[in-house]
Design a protein around this motif. Structure first.
Motif, PDB file in Angstrom:
ATOM      1  N   TYR A  32       0.575  -1.454  -0.177  1.00 25.46           N
ATOM      2  CA  TYR A  32      -0.200  -0.044   0.028  1.00 25.46           C
ATOM      3  C   TYR A  32       0.686   1.335  -0.483  1.00 25.46           C
ATOM      4  CZ  TYR A  32      -3.720  -3.005   1.358  1.00 25.46           C
ATOM      5  OH  TYR A  32      -4.334  -4.931   1.184  1.00 25.46           O
ATOM      6  N   MET A  34       1.397   6.209  -0.372  1.00 25.08           N
ATOM      7  CA  MET A  34       0.346   7.060  -0.403  1.00 25.08           C
ATOM      8  C   MET A  34       1.650   7.581  -0.376  1.00 25.08           C
ATOM      9  SD  MET A  34      -1.515   5.116   2.789  1.00 25.08           S
ATOM     10  CE  MET A  34      -0.698   3.963   2.393  1.00 25.08           C
ATOM     11  N   TYR A  36       1.346  12.009   0.193  1.00 22.87           N
ATOM     12  CA  TYR A  36       0.944  12.455   1.463  1.00 22.87           C
ATOM     13  C   TYR A  36       1.151  14.396   0.900  1.00 22.87           C
ATOM     14  CZ  TYR A  36      -1.551   9.954   4.998  1.00 22.87           C
ATOM     15  OH  TYR A  36      -2.877   9.206   5.487  1.00 22.87           O
ATOM     16  N   LEU A  46      -3.467  13.584   3.067  1.00 11.88           N
ATOM     17  CA  LEU A  46      -3.707  12.282   1.481  1.00 11.88           C
ATOM     18  C   LEU A  46      -3.674  12.676   0.534  1.00 11.88           C
ATOM     19  CD1 LEU A  46      -2.904   9.655   0.948  1.00 11.88           C
ATOM     20  CD2 LEU A  46      -5.682   9.299   0.936  1.00 11.88           C
ATOM     21  N   TYR A  49      -3.353   7.280  -3.494  1.00 11.77           N
ATOM     22  CA  TYR A  49      -3.319   6.289  -2.857  1.00 11.77           C
ATOM     23  C   TYR A  49      -3.686   5.420  -3.994  1.00 11.77           C
ATOM     24  CZ  TYR A  49      -5.424   1.500  -0.818  1.00 11.77           C
ATOM     25  OH  TYR A  49      -4.971   0.410  -0.227  1.00 11.77           O
ATOM     26  N   LEU A  88       5.488  13.875   0.528  1.00 12.42           N
ATOM     27  CA  LEU A  88       5.817  12.757   1.244  1.00 12.42           C
ATOM     28  C   LEU A  88       5.503  11.335   1.149  1.00 12.42           C
ATOM     29  CD1 LEU A  88       4.670  14.451   4.974  1.00 12.42           C
ATOM     30  CD2 LEU A  88       7.007  14.171   5.409  1.00 12.42           C
ATOM     31  N   SER A  92       2.536   0.908   3.553  1.00 13.65           N
ATOM     32  CA  SER A  92       2.721  -0.581   4.608  1.00 13.65           C
ATOM     33  C   SER A  92       2.591  -1.557   3.569  1.00 13.65           C
ATOM     34  CB  SER A  92       0.759   0.244   5.187  1.00 13.65           C
ATOM     35  OG  SER A  92       0.603  -1.209   6.340  1.00 13.65           O
TER      36      SER A  92
END
Lengths: 112, 113
Positions: A32, A34, A36, A46, A49, A88, A92
């Motif tokens: 996962y 992402m 940000y 966010l 994704y 950023l 995960s």
């Protein structure tokens, strides 16, 4: 070696440029991914994704994941001064967990 | 709908003092998080909670304590403040796990002298 590496920059580009922001990671279990965005003196929000490998597009933003190279990218087309912020990456291995690993963040400045 | 609120916005502590950073969310989210952000270092997870009464350590829990007695509140306690705890602290919440959208508060800037 850090689990997630991100060049802190700063990166300065002229308005209208295509921006490429990147992160590398060492944990092959990450699935996962992402991005940000954090404006100065604000909390992160966010932006994109992505699950597993592939591309995802949202307006001027494209997120790309290459799991074979353990490399993710965020592209910003037609960059605007309002895109000036710190970006950023975060990742995960599992979905319903409490832990997200963040990169150091890349500071981007788009000059008019 | 205020989202995630944090108090105070700024604080200066002396070495050895204690304080509590407050965090409240009004989105009825199960998950809540405390991060610290040092310059050029990204976000480090201190503690998180998956629901009222349940907390767990993150990457950098030493020197901190948390509690979660209600869904809305997730205070962070600093005992015996040290200069190494000078940082910006962010609270966040999400409906499900960490890969769900996390909503961040505005942060607390803490200086320990």
């Amino acid at each position: 070696q850090k689990e997630v590496e991100q060049d802190p920059g700063p990166l300065s580009v002229p308005e209208g440029a295509i921006v490429s922001l990147n992160c590398t990671y060492s944990n092959s279990a990450f699935q996962y991914f992402m991005w940000y965005r954090q404006y100065s003196r604000k909390g992160p929000e966010l932006l994109m994704y992505t699950y597993s490998s592939g591309n995802k597009e949202d307006g001027r933003f494209t997120a790309q994941v290459d799991k074979s190279s353990k490399y993710i990218s965020l592209f910003i087309r037609d960059s605007q001064p309002s895109d000036s912020a710190t970006y950023l990456c975060a990742m995960s291995a599992t979905r319903n967990t409490g832990k997200l690993i963040f990169g150091q963040g890349t500071t981007l400045q788009v000059k008019p | 709908n205020a989202g995630v609120t944090q108090t105070p916005k700024f604080r200066i502590l002396k070495i050895g003092q204690s304080m509590t950073l407050q965090c409240t969310q009004d989105m009825n989210h199960n998950y809540m998080y405390w991060y610290r952000q040092d310059p050029g270092m990204g976000l480090k997870l201190i503690y998180y909670s998956v629901g009222a009464g349940i907390t767990d350590k993150g990457e950098v829990p030493n020197g901190y304590n948390v509690s979660r007695s209600t869904t809305e509140d997730f205070p962070l306690r600093l005992e015996l403040a040290a200069p190494s705890q000078t940082s910006v602290y962010f609270c966040a919440s999400s409906r499900q796990g960490s890969t769900d959208t996390q909503y961040f508060g505005p942060g607390t800037r803490l200086t320990v002298l």
